[in-house]
Design a protein around this motif. Structure first.
Motif, PDB file in Angstrom:
ATOM      1  N   ASP A  17       0.827  -1.208   0.000  1.00 33.85           N
ATOM      2  CA  ASP A  17       0.000   0.000   0.000  1.00 33.85           C
ATOM      3  C   ASP A  17       0.862   1.259   0.000  1.00 33.85           C
ATOM      4  OD1 ASP A  17       0.817   0.531   2.646  1.00 33.85           O
ATOM      5  OD2 ASP A  17      -1.066  -0.121   3.521  1.00 33.85           O
ATOM      6  N   GLY A  18       0.203   2.405  -0.103  1.00 31.88           N
ATOM      7  CA  GLY A  18       0.918   3.674  -0.203  1.00 31.88           C
ATOM      8  C   GLY A  18       1.746   4.010   1.018  1.00 31.88           C
ATOM      9  N   VAL A  19       1.257   3.646   2.193  1.00 30.82           N
ATOM     10  CA  VAL A  19       2.002   3.928   3.432  1.00 30.82           C
ATOM     11  C   VAL A  19       3.305   3.128   3.451  1.00 30.82           C
ATOM     12  CG1 VAL A  19       1.943   3.766   5.953  1.00 30.82           C
ATOM     13  CG2 VAL A  19      -0.097   4.518   4.705  1.00 30.82           C
ATOM     14  N   ALA A  20       3.225   1.833   3.149  1.00 33.75           N
ATOM     15  CA  ALA A  20       4.427   0.996   3.115  1.00 33.75           C
ATOM     16  C   ALA A  20       5.394   1.482   2.038  1.00 33.75           C
ATOM     17  CB  ALA A  20       4.048  -0.471   2.878  1.00 33.75           C
ATOM     18  N   PHE A  21       4.853   1.882   0.866  1.00 37.89           N
ATOM     19  CA  PHE A  21       5.705   2.419  -0.194  1.00 37.89           C
ATOM     20  C   PHE A  21       6.455   3.657   0.282  1.00 37.89           C
ATOM     21  CE2 PHE A  21       5.981   5.922  -3.243  1.00 37.89           C
ATOM     22  CZ  PHE A  21       6.973   5.422  -4.083  1.00 37.89           C
ATOM     23  N   ALA A  22       5.745   4.601   0.890  1.00 36.07           N
ATOM     24  CA  ALA A  22       6.369   5.859   1.324  1.00 36.07           C
ATOM     25  C   ALA A  22       7.468   5.597   2.336  1.00 36.07           C
ATOM     26  CB  ALA A  22       5.317   6.806   1.894  1.00 36.07           C
ATOM     27  N   HIS A  23       7.222   4.688   3.271  1.00 33.78           N
ATOM     28  CA  HIS A  23       8.262   4.363   4.260  1.00 33.78           C
ATOM     29  C   HIS A  23       9.472   3.719   3.592  1.00 33.78           C
ATOM     30  CE1 HIS A  23       6.010   5.733   7.680  1.00 33.78           C
ATOM     31  NE2 HIS A  23       4.989   4.949   7.380  1.00 33.78           N
ATOM     32  N   ALA A  24       9.238   2.806   2.654  1.00 30.97           N
ATOM     33  CA  ALA A  24      10.347   2.173   1.932  1.00 30.97           C
ATOM     34  C   ALA A  24      11.096   3.198   1.085  1.00 30.97           C
ATOM     35  CB  ALA A  24       9.825   1.030   1.057  1.00 30.97           C
ATOM     36  N   LEU A  25      10.372   4.117   0.462  1.00 28.62           N
ATOM     37  CA  LEU A  25      10.997   5.152  -0.361  1.00 28.62           C
ATOM     38  C   LEU A  25      11.909   6.040   0.475  1.00 28.62           C
ATOM     39  CD1 LEU A  25      11.137   6.676  -3.127  1.00 28.62           C
ATOM     40  CD2 LEU A  25       9.287   8.115  -2.236  1.00 28.62           C
ATOM     41  N   HIS A  26      11.435   6.448   1.646  1.00 28.98           N
ATOM     42  CA  HIS A  26      12.205   7.361   2.495  1.00 28.98           C
ATOM     43  C   HIS A  26      13.498   6.729   3.026  1.00 28.98           C
ATOM     44  CE1 HIS A  26       9.221  10.376   2.053  1.00 28.98           C
ATOM     45  NE2 HIS A  26       8.305   9.768   2.776  1.00 28.98           N
ATOM     46  N   GLU A  27      13.589   5.404   2.989  1.00 32.17           N
ATOM     47  CA  GLU A  27      14.802   4.715   3.424  1.00 32.17           C
ATOM     48  C   GLU A  27      15.862   4.657   2.326  1.00 32.17           C
ATOM     49  OE1 GLU A  27      13.590   0.882   4.830  1.00 32.17           O
ATOM     50  OE2 GLU A  27      12.485   1.729   6.531  1.00 32.17           O
ATOM     51  N   ARG A  28      15.510   5.047   1.111  1.00 31.24           N
ATOM     52  CA  ARG A  28      16.426   4.983  -0.033  1.00 31.24           C
ATOM     53  C   ARG A  28      17.111   6.325  -0.261  1.00 31.24           C
ATOM     54  NH1 ARG A  28      14.493   1.101  -4.454  1.00 31.24           N
ATOM     55  NH2 ARG A  28      13.450  -0.494  -3.250  1.00 31.24           N
ATOM     56  N   PRO A  29      18.274   6.308  -0.908  1.00 29.29           N
ATOM     57  CA  PRO A  29      18.971   7.567  -1.202  1.00 29.29           C
ATOM     58  C   PRO A  29      18.130   8.524  -2.060  1.00 29.29           C
ATOM     59  CG  PRO A  29      20.385   5.679  -1.678  1.00 29.29           C
ATOM     60  CD  PRO A  29      19.036   5.134  -1.337  1.00 29.29           C
ATOM     61  N   GLU A  30      17.297   7.975  -2.959  1.00 23.86           N
ATOM     62  CA  GLU A  30      16.463   8.804  -3.822  1.00 23.86           C
ATOM     63  C   GLU A  30      15.101   9.088  -3.192  1.00 23.86           C
ATOM     64  OE1 GLU A  30      15.889   4.478  -5.041  1.00 23.86           O
ATOM     65  OE2 GLU A  30      17.572   5.730  -4.495  1.00 23.86           O
ATOM     66  N   GLY A  31      14.999   8.924  -1.886  1.00 26.13           N
ATOM     67  CA  GLY A  31      13.725   8.987  -1.185  1.00 26.13           C
ATOM     68  C   GLY A  31      13.174  10.356  -0.879  1.00 26.13           C
ATOM     69  N   ASP A  32      13.791  11.406  -1.390  1.00 28.86           N
ATOM     70  CA  ASP A  32      13.299  12.754  -1.095  1.00 28.86           C
ATOM     71  C   ASP A  32      12.346  13.285  -2.159  1.00 28.86           C
ATOM     72  OD1 ASP A  32      15.229  12.981  -3.067  1.00 28.86           O
ATOM     73  OD2 ASP A  32      16.005  14.886  -2.337  1.00 28.86           O
ATOM     74  N   VAL A  33      11.740  12.419  -2.934  1.00 28.83           N
ATOM     75  CA  VAL A  33      10.803  12.832  -3.980  1.00 28.83           C
ATOM     76  C   VAL A  33       9.503  13.303  -3.310  1.00 28.83           C
ATOM     77  CG1 VAL A  33       9.506  12.100  -6.012  1.00 28.83           C
ATOM     78  CG2 VAL A  33      11.764  11.127  -5.566  1.00 28.83           C
ATOM     79  N   PRO A  34       9.011  14.490  -3.671  1.00 26.66           N
ATOM     80  CA  PRO A  34       7.757  14.979  -3.078  1.00 26.66           C
ATOM     81  C   PRO A  34       6.569  14.108  -3.481  1.00 26.66           C
ATOM     82  CG  PRO A  34       8.930  16.751  -4.201  1.00 26.66           C
ATOM     83  CD  PRO A  34       9.623  15.481  -4.551  1.00 26.66           C
ATOM     84  N   ILE A  35       5.692  13.869  -2.497  1.00 26.83           N
ATOM     85  CA  ILE A  35       4.518  13.019  -2.688  1.00 26.83           C
ATOM     86  C   ILE A  35       3.252  13.846  -2.513  1.00 26.83           C
ATOM     87  CG2 ILE A  35       3.197  11.090  -1.704  1.00 26.83           C
ATOM     88  CD1 ILE A  35       5.875   9.865  -0.821  1.00 26.83           C
ATOM     89  N   VAL A  36       2.291  13.619  -3.410  1.00 27.74           N
ATOM     90  CA  VAL A  36       0.929  14.118  -3.245  1.00 27.74           C
ATOM     91  C   VAL A  36       0.050  12.880  -3.115  1.00 27.74           C
ATOM     92  CG1 VAL A  36      -1.012  15.354  -4.289  1.00 27.74           C
ATOM     93  CG2 VAL A  36       1.325  16.210  -4.586  1.00 27.74           C
ATOM     94  N   VAL A  37      -0.650  12.757  -1.990  1.00 29.00           N
ATOM     95  CA  VAL A  37      -1.535  11.619  -1.783  1.00 29.00           C
ATOM     96  C   VAL A  37      -2.885  11.925  -2.418  1.00 29.00           C
ATOM     97  CG1 VAL A  37      -2.859  10.338  -0.036  1.00 29.00           C
ATOM     98  CG2 VAL A  37      -0.410  10.736   0.288  1.00 29.00           C
TER      99      VAL A  37
END
Length: 126
Positions: free
Chosen positions: A61-81
């Motif tokens: 789901d989106g919550v799990a994706f966002a948490h996984a994304l933020h753990e990556r070096p490229e994880g600072d991409v802005p998100i609009v839910v």
């Protein structure tokens, strides 16, 4: 061509296509994902300038994706839910820049994407 790249993540194929069509008409480059796992693969392949994210999806789901994304070096991409969830606190919990409830206003969607992509520094690969 260095138009901003937007990753659209939604498990509803009609909504996914509609959002992508709207963005393409506005000259954004678009990549699609139907769940969080696909979205992580897309981010790995090419870092987007913005992510439009549904929260309620199968596989990841989106919550799990966002948490996984933020753990990556490229994880600072802005998100609009963009979610039928109706709970803006869930969007804030994933660090989203904005929350749009489904059904959403197209002009509001474009305003959020435009604001985010206009502040992003262009990629220096050229």
């Amino acid at each position: 061509m260095n138009n901003p790249l937007v990753l659209v993540v939604d498990d509803d194929p009609d909504i996914l296509e509609a959002i992508c069509d709207i963005l393409e008409v506005e000259d954004y480059r678009v990549v699609k994902a139907r769940n969080g796992l696909e979205a992580l693969q897309r981010v790995e392949a090419e870092r987007p300038d913005a992510i439009l994210l549904d929260l309620m999806m199968p596989v990841m789901d989106g919550v799990a994706f966002a948490h996984a994304l933020h753990e990556r070096p490229e994880g600072d991409v802005p998100i609009v839910v963009i979610s039928a969830d109706g709970n803006p606190q869930r969007a804030a919990a994933v660090g989203a820049r904005a929350f749009l409830a489904k059904p959403f206003d197209i002009d509001t969607l474009l305003a959020h994407v435009g604001a985010i992509t206009s502040e992003r520094v262009p990629h220096a690969d050229a």
